[in-house]
Design a protein around this motif. Sequence first.
Motif, mmCIF file in Angstrom:
data_model
loop_
_atom_site.group_PDB
_atom_site.id
_atom_site.type_symbol
_atom_site.label_atom_id
_atom_site.label_comp_id
_atom_site.label_asym_id
_atom_site.label_seq_id
_atom_site.Cartn_x
_atom_site.Cartn_y
_atom_site.Cartn_z
ATOM 1 N N UNK A 1 53.700 43.933 -20.504
ATOM 2 C CA UNK A 1 52.903 43.761 -19.290
ATOM 3 C C UNK A 1 51.375 43.983 -19.540
ATOM 4 N N UNK A 2 50.992 43.956 -20.851
ATOM 5 C CA UNK A 2 49.571 44.098 -21.173
ATOM 6 C C UNK A 2 49.166 42.908 -22.217
ATOM 7 N N UNK A 3 47.857 42.540 -22.034
ATOM 8 C CA UNK A 3 47.508 41.532 -23.033
ATOM 9 C C UNK A 3 46.780 42.198 -24.210
ATOM 10 N N UNK A 4 47.110 41.839 -25.359
ATOM 11 C CA UNK A 4 46.605 42.427 -26.623
ATOM 12 C C UNK A 4 45.221 42.013 -26.867
ATOM 13 N N UNK A 5 44.721 42.903 -28.032
ATOM 14 C CA UNK A 5 43.315 42.301 -28.400
ATOM 15 C C UNK A 5 43.577 40.938 -29.224
ATOM 16 N N UNK B 1 59.157 52.893 -22.257
ATOM 17 C CA UNK B 1 57.826 52.776 -21.377
ATOM 18 C C UNK B 1 56.698 52.163 -22.440
ATOM 19 N N UNK B 2 56.906 52.418 -23.664
ATOM 20 C CA UNK B 2 55.878 51.656 -24.777
ATOM 21 C C UNK B 2 56.465 50.023 -24.619
ATOM 22 N N UNK B 3 57.592 49.744 -24.657
ATOM 23 C CA UNK B 3 58.057 48.304 -24.482
ATOM 24 C C UNK B 3 57.460 47.631 -23.280
ATOM 25 N N UNK B 4 57.356 48.352 -22.063
ATOM 26 C CA UNK B 4 56.995 47.894 -21.013
ATOM 27 C C UNK B 4 55.319 47.662 -20.879
ATOM 28 N N UNK B 5 54.718 48.606 -21.830
ATOM 29 C CA UNK B 5 53.065 48.297 -21.877
ATOM 30 C C UNK B 5 53.048 46.924 -22.711
ATOM 31 N N UNK B 6 53.682 46.908 -23.795
ATOM 32 C CA UNK B 6 53.770 45.552 -24.599
ATOM 33 C C UNK B 6 53.919 44.576 -23.790
#
Length: 106
Positions: free
Chosen positions: A22-26, A15-20
């Motif tokens: 699919x989301x934009x970092x700062x 799930x953490x991999x999916x977050x990385x």
Amino acid sequence: MTYSDKEWRIEVVKEMKTMILNRQPNDTLPIRYKRSTAHILSMINRIIMEDMDVDKIDRWTGYIQGVMCCRGFATVDEFRELVRTHRPKKQPTVYHKLKQWISSKI
């Protein structure tokens, strides 16, 4: 569905991999922090592919969560909820069952 200690942790890491992905970092961070995304993705892939013990998975997951929070991929509250949804419910121990039984008799 019943997970072993290792299985539910690996599900959290996926799930953490999916977050990385699919989301934009700062992106206001210095360049040396931007390189950390590739590093934590490689760590995640190693957790998923290799046969690591639970303690090592926990250490690596903690590091990855810290980097993800610093990079803005997720918040501590999101990680807390993620773990709560995947961690199996603990079965009451003999001590707790006995304590409940005694309480019901009083």
